[in-house]
Design a protein around this motif. Sequence first.
Motif, PDB file in Angstrom:
ATOM      1  N   LYS A 216    -113.364 -61.403 -18.241  1.00 41.76           N
ATOM      2  CA  LYS A 216    -114.092 -62.000 -19.355  1.00 41.76           C
ATOM      3  C   LYS A 216    -113.359 -61.782 -20.676  1.00 41.76           C
ATOM      4  CE  LYS A 216    -118.685 -62.080 -21.501  1.00 41.76           C
ATOM      5  NZ  LYS A 216    -120.066 -61.506 -21.447  1.00 41.76           N
ATOM      6  N   VAL A 217    -112.781 -60.595 -20.844  1.00 40.72           N
ATOM      7  CA  VAL A 217    -112.028 -60.294 -22.064  1.00 40.72           C
ATOM      8  C   VAL A 217    -110.798 -61.188 -22.185  1.00 40.72           C
ATOM      9  CG1 VAL A 217    -110.552 -58.552 -23.146  1.00 40.72           C
ATOM     10  CG2 VAL A 217    -112.811 -57.920 -22.299  1.00 40.72           C
ATOM     11  N   LEU A 218    -110.153 -61.473 -21.059  1.00 35.98           N
ATOM     12  CA  LEU A 218    -108.887 -62.211 -21.084  1.00 35.98           C
ATOM     13  C   LEU A 218    -109.040 -63.728 -21.089  1.00 35.98           C
ATOM     14  CD1 LEU A 218    -106.847 -60.028 -18.572  1.00 35.98           C
ATOM     15  CD2 LEU A 218    -106.600 -60.099 -21.058  1.00 35.98           C
ATOM     16  N   VAL A 219    -110.216 -64.242 -20.722  1.00 34.72           N
ATOM     17  CA  VAL A 219    -110.414 -65.688 -20.631  1.00 34.72           C
ATOM     18  C   VAL A 219    -110.015 -66.426 -21.909  1.00 34.72           C
ATOM     19  CG1 VAL A 219    -112.201 -67.479 -20.554  1.00 34.72           C
ATOM     20  CG2 VAL A 219    -112.075 -65.784 -18.748  1.00 34.72           C
ATOM     21  N   PRO A 220    -110.502 -66.013 -23.098  1.00 35.15           N
ATOM     22  CA  PRO A 220    -110.121 -66.766 -24.304  1.00 35.15           C
ATOM     23  C   PRO A 220    -108.622 -66.720 -24.594  1.00 35.15           C
ATOM     24  CG  PRO A 220    -111.324 -64.761 -24.873  1.00 35.15           C
ATOM     25  CD  PRO A 220    -111.467 -64.941 -23.409  1.00 35.15           C
ATOM     26  N   TRP A 221    -107.960 -65.637 -24.190  1.00 34.65           N
ATOM     27  CA  TRP A 221    -106.522 -65.529 -24.435  1.00 34.65           C
ATOM     28  C   TRP A 221    -105.744 -66.389 -23.443  1.00 34.65           C
ATOM     29  CZ3 TRP A 221    -105.238 -63.453 -28.888  1.00 34.65           C
ATOM     30  CH2 TRP A 221    -106.185 -62.627 -29.498  1.00 34.65           C
ATOM     31  N   ARG A 222    -106.230 -66.503 -22.236  1.00 37.62           N
ATOM     32  CA  ARG A 222    -105.616 -67.421 -21.266  1.00 37.62           C
ATOM     33  C   ARG A 222    -105.707 -68.855 -21.768  1.00 37.62           C
ATOM     34  NH1 ARG A 222    -104.945 -65.615 -15.882  1.00 37.62           N
ATOM     35  NH2 ARG A 222    -105.832 -63.560 -15.409  1.00 37.62           N
ATOM     36  N   ARG A 223    -106.846 -69.192 -22.358  1.00 37.23           N
ATOM     37  CA  ARG A 223    -107.036 -70.550 -22.870  1.00 37.23           C
ATOM     38  C   ARG A 223    -106.152 -70.816 -24.082  1.00 37.23           C
ATOM     39  NH1 ARG A 223    -113.669 -70.487 -22.536  1.00 37.23           N
ATOM     40  NH2 ARG A 223    -113.842 -70.885 -20.281  1.00 37.23           N
ATOM     41  N   LYS A 224    -106.017 -69.796 -24.928  1.00 36.14           N
ATOM     42  CA  LYS A 224    -105.197 -69.966 -26.132  1.00 36.14           C
ATOM     43  C   LYS A 224    -103.710 -70.031 -25.803  1.00 36.14           C
ATOM     44  CE  LYS A 224    -104.519 -67.996 -30.752  1.00 36.14           C
ATOM     45  NZ  LYS A 224    -104.917 -66.913 -31.694  1.00 36.14           N
ATOM     46  N   PRO A 226    -101.990 -70.965 -22.598  1.00 31.53           N
ATOM     47  CA  PRO A 226    -102.010 -71.417 -21.199  1.00 31.53           C
ATOM     48  C   PRO A 226    -100.665 -71.284 -20.484  1.00 31.53           C
ATOM     49  CG  PRO A 226    -102.045 -73.296 -22.703  1.00 31.53           C
ATOM     50  CD  PRO A 226    -102.258 -72.072 -23.536  1.00 31.53           C
ATOM     51  N   SER A 227     -99.580 -71.177 -21.230  1.00 34.22           N
ATOM     52  CA  SER A 227     -98.262 -71.082 -20.588  1.00 34.22           C
ATOM     53  C   SER A 227     -97.965 -69.686 -20.053  1.00 34.22           C
ATOM     54  CB  SER A 227     -97.164 -71.484 -21.575  1.00 34.22           C
ATOM     55  OG  SER A 227     -97.085 -70.555 -22.654  1.00 34.22           O
ATOM     56  N   VAL A 228     -98.775 -68.702 -20.442  1.00 33.80           N
ATOM     57  CA  VAL A 228     -98.526 -67.323 -20.022  1.00 33.80           C
ATOM     58  C   VAL A 228     -99.209 -67.051 -18.682  1.00 33.80           C
ATOM     59  CG1 VAL A 228     -98.821 -64.885 -20.592  1.00 33.80           C
ATOM     60  CG2 VAL A 228     -98.321 -66.544 -22.404  1.00 33.80           C
ATOM     61  N   SER A 229     -98.420 -66.625 -17.722  1.00 26.92           N
ATOM     62  CA  SER A 229     -98.957 -66.218 -16.426  1.00 26.92           C
ATOM     63  C   SER A 229     -99.450 -64.782 -16.540  1.00 26.92           C
ATOM     64  CB  SER A 229     -97.876 -66.323 -15.348  1.00 26.92           C
ATOM     65  OG  SER A 229     -98.338 -65.812 -14.118  1.00 26.92           O
ATOM     66  N   VAL A 230    -100.741 -64.558 -16.269  1.00 26.36           N
ATOM     67  CA  VAL A 230    -101.345 -63.246 -16.466  1.00 26.36           C
ATOM     68  C   VAL A 230    -101.770 -62.648 -15.130  1.00 26.36           C
ATOM     69  CG1 VAL A 230    -103.158 -61.945 -17.631  1.00 26.36           C
ATOM     70  CG2 VAL A 230    -102.202 -63.982 -18.717  1.00 26.36           C
ATOM     71  N   ASP A 231    -101.311 -61.444 -14.900  1.00 27.38           N
ATOM     72  CA  ASP A 231    -101.738 -60.661 -13.741  1.00 27.38           C
ATOM     73  C   ASP A 231    -102.618 -59.541 -14.269  1.00 27.38           C
ATOM     74  OD1 ASP A 231    -102.037 -59.293 -11.350  1.00 27.38           O
ATOM     75  OD2 ASP A 231    -100.115 -58.260 -11.524  1.00 27.38           O
ATOM     76  N   GLN A 232    -103.912 -59.617 -14.001  1.00 27.66           N
ATOM     77  CA  GLN A 232    -104.840 -58.622 -14.530  1.00 27.66           C
ATOM     78  C   GLN A 232    -105.198 -57.622 -13.449  1.00 27.66           C
ATOM     79  OE1 GLN A 232    -107.677 -61.790 -15.564  1.00 27.66           O
ATOM     80  NE2 GLN A 232    -109.221 -60.601 -14.427  1.00 27.66           N
ATOM     81  N   VAL A 233    -105.186 -56.343 -13.835  1.00 25.89           N
ATOM     82  CA  VAL A 233    -105.418 -55.267 -12.879  1.00 25.89           C
ATOM     83  C   VAL A 233    -106.358 -54.238 -13.488  1.00 25.89           C
ATOM     84  CG1 VAL A 233    -104.351 -53.569 -11.365  1.00 25.89           C
ATOM     85  CG2 VAL A 233    -103.049 -55.584 -12.051  1.00 25.89           C
TER      86      VAL A 233
END
Length: 289
Positions: A216-224, A226-233
């Motif tokens: 939930k914390v990372l969703v807005p940053w993924r949207r802002k 979109p080119s960054v591939s994020v692996d959340q752990v």
Amino acid sequence: MKHLVTVGVDGSRESRAAAVWGAQEASLRGVPLRLVHVIDWPISPAVPQLDCDTAARRADEALAQALEDVGRRYPNLETTTRHLSGRPAAALAVEAADADLLALGSRCLGGLLGFLVGAVGTATLTATETPVVLVRAADEPEDAEPTGYGEMVVGVDIDEAPDKVLSFAFEEAVRRSCALRAIHSWKLPRAYRTFPDDDPDDEREAGRSVAQMLDKVLVPWRRKFPSVSVDQVALIGPAGPHLVQASAGADLVVVGRHLRRSPLGAHLGPVARAVLHHAAAPVAVVAHG
């Protein structure tokens, strides 16, 4: 604020590595580089042989050496030098206030002891709100134009999720066109630790809940971004060791630092301190409220 990257240099191998790293960062950002040497003034009476002329000569030599290293790798980068007199931490903090980022060298102690941030580095970190990157001598880029960048790592506090830390991490990932690993560490509530015979499914459920909160914390940053591939752990246990382990092979580790001050002055938190002393990659410390 001027758009530039500033590097503190003192002639050491570590500061030369920081100068090259700073040049690489300035090139990625498309901004000038400024190399700064601070003559510790007043000069300590414990070293009377280091007079003003000698100190100035050493400053010029350190700056010239760093400038040569940078020019050899980034000949088209706009680079300036300056040397100042004063207490290094205070002078570097003033210089940092006029920059997007400050880079400093950090000396390896070897073995399991980690790295020596040093009194000047620590004092500078806590005296400025500008992001500061600590660079190891082994971090010095070998090529003037890297063919690609590896993974970046950012420590995420889901309770606060400071925008400045996440913004810095995602923007750096965009500049490098690299993946970003977002790590949050957590621990079981005290009740679970008090009664260890409880159902292990409770721990798994707590872990799933934490992972959902991180997402939930990372969703807005993924949207802002979109080119960054994020692996959340989301990992159970202290944050410091997890971030240090993840730093192996990473290009950059990003951690936050609270701006709150204690009666004894500003200080680094335990997570930032652990990562600074033991991470295998350059470490960016981003101040936040």
